[in-house]
Design an enzyme around this catalytic site. Structure first.
Site, mmCIF file in Angstrom:
data_model
loop_
_atom_site.group_PDB
_atom_site.id
_atom_site.type_symbol
_atom_site.label_atom_id
_atom_site.label_comp_id
_atom_site.label_asym_id
_atom_site.label_seq_id
_atom_site.Cartn_x
_atom_site.Cartn_y
_atom_site.Cartn_z
ATOM 1 N N HIS A 149 55.961 32.089 55.668
ATOM 2 C CA HIS A 149 54.806 32.464 54.858
ATOM 3 C C HIS A 149 54.083 33.671 55.451
ATOM 4 O O HIS A 149 53.148 34.202 54.854
ATOM 5 C CB HIS A 149 53.848 31.258 54.769
ATOM 6 C CG HIS A 149 52.757 31.403 53.782
ATOM 7 N ND1 HIS A 149 51.432 31.552 54.147
ATOM 8 C CD2 HIS A 149 52.763 31.414 52.430
ATOM 9 C CE1 HIS A 149 50.679 31.644 53.075
ATOM 10 N NE2 HIS A 149 51.457 31.562 52.011
ATOM 11 N N TYR B 179 43.769 40.103 43.857
ATOM 12 C CA TYR B 179 43.592 39.239 45.028
ATOM 13 C C TYR B 179 42.879 40.057 46.105
ATOM 14 O O TYR B 179 43.290 41.181 46.403
ATOM 15 C CB TYR B 179 44.940 38.802 45.609
ATOM 16 C CG TYR B 179 45.670 37.686 44.891
ATOM 17 C CD1 TYR B 179 45.521 37.488 43.527
ATOM 18 C CD2 TYR B 179 46.534 36.849 45.584
ATOM 19 C CE1 TYR B 179 46.213 36.473 42.878
ATOM 20 C CE2 TYR B 179 47.233 35.833 44.936
ATOM 21 C CZ TYR B 179 47.074 35.658 43.583
ATOM 22 O OH TYR B 179 47.760 34.660 42.945
ATOM 23 N N HIS C 62 41.367 35.629 48.756
ATOM 24 C CA HIS C 62 42.653 35.240 49.326
ATOM 25 C C HIS C 62 42.762 35.507 50.824
ATOM 26 O O HIS C 62 43.607 34.927 51.503
ATOM 27 C CB HIS C 62 43.777 35.978 48.580
ATOM 28 C CG HIS C 62 45.140 35.447 48.848
ATOM 29 N ND1 HIS C 62 46.070 36.124 49.613
ATOM 30 C CD2 HIS C 62 45.742 34.303 48.461
ATOM 31 C CE1 HIS C 62 47.187 35.423 49.668
ATOM 32 N NE2 HIS C 62 47.012 34.314 48.982
#
Length: 671
Positions: free
Chosen positions: A418, A450, A579
């Protein structure tokens, strides 16, 4: 503290989605933006039923205690209450506001007779050829597509024999809304209502008894074997084809359908384990974001992205001299694209390494990596194939890059990658490594809405550790504590990230216990992991001021006497999706600032490769601290959570809107 206390993660997430819904109720927002917040709420709820409801239903089935049934009831009651409020907003505020501007959305209304000719013409010209009616009595292999719209149609033939059909609504091919102007009014009609209106043409000679909208939502999880195998893309493609036949989690139906016909559907497709939910007449209201309206005053005013770098030198040369911080969408994402584009043509660049989690459908970054490989550079890309709902797109790009000569690595099922990082190696040893460390995906599409932070740096002690990480990933090894790579500066899950964050909080605890200034300000998308929550409780009890800005899930319970009275939790919902992950520690008045890809959830800390990193450039550090403080102080779009999982207004004399203030400051419009 006798025993730890935690909010339920699903109820906490539903509260966040309710905060999204509340934005649709703001009369000071442009009208189309209010419809878009309704659409976001609806889309989020669909994902909840696809991702979280399977676990809730499984717990409901196996639990012997009252806790699981009580939780299931709380969840369903919460959703029902929100859905009722959704309907009130739409019917009592937004649709009348649309009418006042000369647009009539036919919602729970029949198609007027004066539109019949235009509707039938559109049906025959564009719609009819896409319809595929299926009889429920037909035993052929058919299953309704996951999360797609259907009409349940009951009709009688000339002999009065009843037939039950499903008719697809081809909203993936055609626009969901059809617009017809009649005199001074523009009518907007749902596609399914056009099909419903023309059903006599679909079933000629039959008497239409009833028609009802139906949608079936299915489990979105994919079960892969825990391996790195080179054929993972092929295996995943096969599983993707089966996702639409996973466990059904919800049957959403239109009010008025007969119980007998609903049971026929449930029995025919084996939906007995699903939650059976009465919705409105129309489903899939995420499509409200696509209402065919617009013009001056319908949407937010444009906030142009500021150019972050206009160097006389190349960008890569500029990074050699100083760190460059990019904060999209307030600042242009072109700088990030330029980082990769310059690497493609720079003869000094020999190797490029990067991780890709969710990439744009027409990714310019992937195209640059393909060109770099074709230009003879060594390009290594770790593509996360199991990024939920982006699997097919990631597979497509992985295949294209591999065909061009890019070395493609896949992670194991047990350990997703990730991290959002990239590394450039150059030909001559005296040329330093160059790197990119980010909080968000390398995706130029989502970068438009974002909020994230990207650090471009030549700090060798960071990038040598990043190189160590890429070398470890290239070996395709599973995590082994006895063979873990060494990181002294980067915080890398699952190796040292949790331990380093605990140590940083412990330092603040020690300061508070010795009556020295202390404090923590942390901004996350989700806070779930109990070890970290308990450490924050410990900090609160020691006297550390803990300020949290948590967008979504928050299991930490703030403001409990003797447990967490020193912890305040806030969230901000505005025009952009928050985010970026930011971690700020007081450190005796010399703040340490970190950013990165990791939320504090079980999956991020234990089951994913995550990278957090220190921000050490003075200007970049000042910028991140200021942005985080505005988030904390936001009393325009911010709310504060109490110990009863309720959202309350944030106090403050002057109005602070963090996103607007951030844009004004970063674009140079306000000092």
């Amino acid at each position: 503290m006798s025993s730890p206390i935690f909010f339920d993660r699903d109820l906490s997430w539903l509260l966040f989605n309710e905060r999204v819904l509340l934005e649709a109720g703001r009369s000071d927002l442009p009208l189309l933006e209010r419809f878009r917040f309704l659409a976001i709420y609806s889309s989020n709820l669909d994902e909840f039923y696809r991702v979280r409801m399977p676990a809730v239903l499984a717990l409901q089935r196996v639990a012997k205690k009252k806790k699981a049934p009580e939780l299931f009831k709380k969840i369903t009651d919460t959703i029902s209450r929100q859905q009722e409020f959704f309907g009130q907003l739409l019917n009592e505020q937004l649709l009348p506001a649309l009418d006042s501007r000369g647009y009539t959305l036919l919602y729970h209304q029949s198609i007027p007779a004066e539109l019949a000719a235009a509707v039938q013409q559109y049906f025959y010209n564009d719609v009819a050829g896409l319809l595929r009616p299926v009889s429920l009595s037909d035993k052929k292999d058919f299953f309704p597509e996951n999360n797609q719209l259907y009409l349940s149609v009951v009709a009688e033939d000339r002999e009065k024999n009843e037939q039950h059909y499903l008719v697809n609504i081809p909203s993936e091919t055609l626009p969901r809304f059809y617009k017809i102007k009649n005199k001074e009014i523009v009518f907007i009609i749902f596609l399914e209502d056009i099909i419903r209106y023309c059903l006599p043409s679909v079933f000629p000679g039959m008497n239409i008894i009833s028609s009802s909208n139906i949608k079936i939502t299915r489990d979105a999880e994919l079960d892969l074997e825990d391996e790195y195998g080179e054929d993972m893309a092929e295996k995943l493609e096969k599983l993707l084809s089966k996702r639409d036949k996973g466990l059904a989690t919800r049957v959403l139906y239109e009010p008025g359908i007969s119980l007998r016909h609903l049971q026929q559907l449930i029995s025919r497709f084996g939906l007995q384990a699903a939650a059976v939910v009465e919705g409105g007449r129309h489903h899939h209201l995420r499509d409200l974001a696509k209402l065919p309206v617009g013009g001056a005053g319908w949407e937010y005013e444009v906030w142009p992205a500021a150019n972050t770098v206009l160097p006389e030198k190349t960008l890569l040369q500029s990074i050699e001299q100083q760190d460059i911080l990019v904060n999209p969408p307030y600042e242009s994402y072109e700088t990030v694209l330029r980082f990769f584009n310059e690497a493609v043509i720079d003869p000094e660049v020999q190797e490029i390494y990067t991780t890709l989690y969710r990439v744009a459908s027409d990714s310019r970054i992937c195209q640059a990596l393909i060109s770099a490989a074709m230009n003879g550079k060594k390009v290594t890309v770790l593509v996360e194939l199991k990024a939920r709902f982006d699997e097919a797109n990631n597979i497509r790009w992985a295949k294209r890059m591999k065909e061009a000569g890019v070395r493609i690595l896949y992670s194991s099922n047990a350990l997703k990658v990730h991290a959002k990082v990239a590394l450039i190696k150059r030909l001559h040893p005296e040329k330093p490594l160059l790197g990119l460390l980010a909080t968000g995906n390398l995706n130029e599409q989502t970068a438009r809405f974002y909020t994230d932070h990207i650090l471009l740096t030549s700090r060798q002690y960071l990038l040598e550790e990043l190189n160590t990480l890429f070398e470890w990933l290239s070996k395709k090894k599973k995590p082994d504590p006895s063979d873990a790579p060494l990181f002294n500066h980067l915080l890398v899950a699952p190796f040292n990230l949790q331990q380093r964050f605990i140590a940083l909080i412990d330092r603040e605890i020690e300061a508070a216990k010795n009556d020295r200034p202390s404090g923590v300000l942390i901004k996350l998308n989700n806070l779930e992991e109990e070890v970290m929550i308990n450490k924050l409780y410990e900090a609160s009890q020691a006297g550390v001021e803990v300020r949290l800005v948590i967008r979504g899930i928050c299991r930490l319970v703030p403001g409990v006497a003797g447990v967490s009275e020193g912890i305040t939790v806030r969230r901000v919902v505005d025009r952009y999706l928050e985010h970026g992950r930011i971690f700020i520690f007081h450190n005796a008045g010399s703040p340490e600032v970190f950013m990165g890809s990791a939320d504090w959830m079980n999956r991020n800390i234990y089951r994913r490769i995550e990278v957090c990193f220190p921000v050490e450039d003075a200007k970049a550090k000042e910028t991140i601290q200021q942005l985080a403080e505005w988030q904390w102080a936001d009393n325009s779009r911010g709310v504060q959570l109490n110990d009863q999982l309720q959202q309350q207004p944030v106090a403050g004399d002057a109005i602070v809107r963090a996103q607007e203030q951030s844009w004004l400051w970063l674009s140079g419009k306000q000092q």
